[in-house]
Design a protein around this motif. Structure first.
Motif, short mmCIF file in Angstrom:
data_model
loop_
_atom_site.label_atom_id
_atom_site.label_comp_id
_atom_site.label_asym_id
_atom_site.label_seq_id
_atom_site.Cartn_x
_atom_site.Cartn_y
_atom_site.Cartn_z
N LEU A 125 0.82 -1.22 0.00
CA LEU A 125 0.00 0.00 0.00
C LEU A 125 0.85 1.26 0.00
O LEU A 125 0.49 2.27 -0.63
N GLU A 126 1.96 1.22 0.73
CA GLU A 126 2.86 2.38 0.87
C GLU A 126 4.27 1.95 0.47
O GLU A 126 5.12 1.67 1.32
N PRO A 127 4.56 1.90 -0.83
CA PRO A 127 5.81 1.29 -1.29
C PRO A 127 7.07 2.03 -0.87
O PRO A 127 8.16 1.43 -0.91
N ASP A 128 6.97 3.29 -0.46
CA ASP A 128 8.17 4.01 -0.03
C ASP A 128 8.45 3.89 1.45
O ASP A 128 9.42 4.46 1.96
N LEU A 129 7.60 3.14 2.18
CA LEU A 129 7.91 2.82 3.57
C LEU A 129 9.14 1.91 3.63
O LEU A 129 9.31 1.02 2.79
N ASP A 130 10.00 2.14 4.62
CA ASP A 130 11.14 1.25 4.83
C ASP A 130 10.65 0.00 5.55
O ASP A 130 10.18 0.09 6.69
N PRO A 131 10.72 -1.18 4.92
CA PRO A 131 10.23 -2.39 5.58
C PRO A 131 10.88 -2.64 6.94
O PRO A 131 10.25 -3.18 7.84
N ALA A 132 12.12 -2.19 7.09
CA ALA A 132 12.83 -2.41 8.36
C ALA A 132 12.21 -1.61 9.50
O ALA A 132 12.45 -1.92 10.68
N ALA A 133 11.43 -0.58 9.18
CA ALA A 133 10.80 0.24 10.22
C ALA A 133 9.45 -0.31 10.64
O ALA A 133 8.83 0.26 11.54
N LEU A 134 9.03 -1.42 10.02
CA LEU A 134 7.70 -1.97 10.28
C LEU A 134 7.80 -3.28 11.04
O LEU A 134 8.74 -4.06 10.85
N PRO A 135 6.80 -3.58 11.88
CA PRO A 135 6.74 -4.92 12.47
C PRO A 135 6.36 -5.95 11.41
O PRO A 135 5.85 -5.60 10.35
N ALA A 136 6.60 -7.22 11.71
CA ALA A 136 6.29 -8.28 10.74
C ALA A 136 4.79 -8.38 10.50
O ALA A 136 4.35 -8.74 9.40
N HIS A 246 6.50 6.85 16.56
CA HIS A 246 7.22 8.08 16.88
C HIS A 246 6.88 9.26 15.98
O HIS A 246 7.43 10.34 16.15
N VAL A 247 5.99 9.04 15.02
CA VAL A 247 5.58 10.14 14.15
C VAL A 247 4.23 9.80 13.52
O VAL A 247 3.96 8.65 13.20
N HIS A 248 3.40 10.80 13.40
CA HIS A 248 2.16 10.70 12.63
C HIS A 248 2.33 11.59 11.41
O HIS A 248 2.80 12.73 11.54
N LEU A 258 2.87 16.46 6.09
CA LEU A 258 2.55 17.05 7.38
C LEU A 258 2.88 16.03 8.46
O LEU A 258 2.43 14.88 8.40
N LEU A 259 3.71 16.44 9.42
CA LEU A 259 4.19 15.55 10.47
C LEU A 259 3.77 16.08 11.84
O LEU A 259 3.74 17.31 12.06
N HIS A 260 3.49 15.15 12.74
CA HIS A 260 3.09 15.53 14.09
C HIS A 260 3.30 14.34 15.01
O HIS A 260 3.30 13.19 14.56
N ALA A 279 12.13 11.14 12.83
CA ALA A 279 11.30 9.93 12.85
C ALA A 279 10.68 9.68 11.48
O ALA A 279 10.58 8.54 11.03
N GLY A 280 10.29 10.74 10.78
CA GLY A 280 9.73 10.59 9.45
C GLY A 280 10.75 10.06 8.46
O GLY A 280 10.43 9.23 7.59
N ARG A 281 12.00 10.51 8.58
CA ARG A 281 13.05 10.03 7.69
C ARG A 281 13.36 8.56 7.91
O ARG A 281 13.71 7.83 6.98
N THR A 282 13.25 8.10 9.17
CA THR A 282 13.44 6.68 9.45
C THR A 282 12.35 5.85 8.78
O THR A 282 12.61 4.77 8.24
N LEU A 283 11.16 6.37 8.77
CA LEU A 283 10.03 5.66 8.22
C LEU A 283 10.02 5.70 6.69
O LEU A 283 9.77 4.69 6.02
N TYR A 284 10.29 6.87 6.14
CA TYR A 284 10.33 7.08 4.69
C TYR A 284 11.71 7.64 4.32
O TYR A 284 11.92 8.85 4.33
N PRO A 285 12.67 6.79 4.02
CA PRO A 285 14.02 7.27 3.71
C PRO A 285 14.04 8.28 2.57
O PRO A 285 14.97 9.10 2.49
N GLY A 286 13.05 8.26 1.70
CA GLY A 286 13.02 9.19 0.58
C GLY A 286 12.88 10.64 0.97
O GLY A 286 13.09 11.52 0.13
N ILE A 287 12.55 10.93 2.23
CA ILE A 287 12.45 12.34 2.65
C ILE A 287 13.70 12.80 3.40
O ILE A 287 13.70 13.86 4.01
#
Length: 372
Positions: A125-136, A246-248, A258-260, A279-287
């Protein structure tokens, strides 16, 4: 002659109430001490949801609010303020995971749409998410949730109201209310102008307690500070609301994000921005090359018990409230209910759980009252 209703506040609630009143044929005057969307509505995460809201009456009101957004957007050609992309959420520890399991079980029991995703399904659904930042697994998905662009929605609603004959008064704060024979008869403005009123609707957000005080009412509020961080444009695929530990975050148009995070609301702007951006950069390395374009700080209007305050006041029956947290979700539906009641229609079945009187009875029992 059409009834004349004065709406105090030109944010999401004020615009929605004015739009509904004008559609019903009322004469409407909207007054604001600043400009439309210049307060909390212009600095909000504006997430549309009913995710874990309690009690059931609040959940149902929020579901109806989501449906009202869907219906309005579908009926307006080229509407561009409503985004129903869904919402993903996961937790970082076992306590958080158990709380999330309980929340998902609760909304499913209410018939709300939710499902569990694996890491692979979330990345699909969110292909730019870093899989390593997600639980299994254990990632909750709420597909009917989304977000709005509040300023664009407010502009649409007020334009429709003005086209129907409403008057919009900017930069003219309410300084007093004229009361006589158990009703509000007129609204006094800082300019010296006095506006006669058949009814008054208090949509003043974090200023709602001050307006209530002018009517002799004590409205307990526990307004909170919110810090929102907007990135510079980044070519990253983010299509929904994401609630990570750690980030919404969510998209905000034109490539901005928009981050919060509530943990940073008490921090200074620079500290908050640094923490949520990291925290956003950890989740989405592209930013990782994106910077901070702006930081907005707002006060969220939250009534004393956390639930909306809506509709008429029993002892002052032509004075009405439309005040709550979650205004982005509720504004269209709740605003329409309040507008109908301001014109004498019976909406007690929908609004009885959200009356002012429940707070008035316990005004001294809340931790803090913010009259500002």
């Amino acid at each position: 002659m059409a009834e004349h209703v004065v709406v105090i506040g030109a944010g999401l609630y004020g615009a929605a109430v004015a739009h509904s009143l004008a559609r019903r044929g009322a004469r409407v005057t909207v007054v604001d001490g600043g400009v439309p969307a210049g307060g909390t509505s212009g600095a909000t995460f504006s997430w549309t949801n009913s995710c874990g809201k309690q009690p059931r009456s609040y959940h149902d009101l929020s579901v109806a609010g989501m449906a009202a957004h869907r219906d309005l957007a579908a009926g307006v050609p080229h509407s561009d303020w409503y985004h129903e992309g869904g919402n993903l959420e996961w937790a970082a520890d076992e306590q958080g995971r158990e709380e999330l399991r309980q929340k998902v079980a609760g909304v499913l029991d209410y018939g709300y749409e939710a499902r569990w995703l694996t890491r692979a399904e979330a990345v699909a659904l969110e292909p730019d998410l870093d899989p390593a930042a997600l639980p299994a697994d254990g990632i909750a998905s709420y597909p009917r949730e989304g977000w709005i662009e509040p300023t664009r929605l407010i502009a649409h609603l007020l334009a429709r109201a003005v086209t129907a004959g409403a008057e919009l008064i900017r930069h003219d704060a309410v300084t007093g209310l004229e009361l006589a024979a158990g009703a509000v008869r007129a609204v006094r403005l800082a300019s010296g102008r006095q506006v006669a009123a058949y009814a008054v609707v208090n949509c003043a957000g974090p200023q709602a307690a001050r307006i209530a005080e002018l009517a002799g009412l004590v409205l307990p509020m526990r307004n909170t500070r919110g810090v929102l961080v907007y990135t510079s444009p980044a070519a990253v695929a983010v299509s929904r609301v994401v609630h990570a530990p750690h980030v919404h975050l969510r998209p905000d148009g034109a490539g901005l994000l928009l981050l919060h995070h509530p943990d940073t609301d008490g921090a200074d702007e620079q500290t908050a921005a640094a923490r949520v951006l990291a925290a956003g950069r950890t989740l989405y390395p592209g930013i990782r090359d994106a910077g901070v374009e702006s930081v907005r700080v707002a006060r969220r209007p939250i009534p004393g018990d956390g639930l909306p305050v809506l509709g008429r006041v029993a002892d002052l029956p032509n004075f009405h409230f439309a005040v709550s947290h979650s205004g982005a979700t509720l504004c269209l539906h709740a605003g329409d209910l309040v507008a109908a009641e301001a014109l004498g229609e019976d909406r007690d079945a929908a609004l009885s759980a959200f009356r002012f009187e429940r707070l008035a009875a316990h005004a001294g029992g809340f931790r803090s009252v913010d009259p500002g």
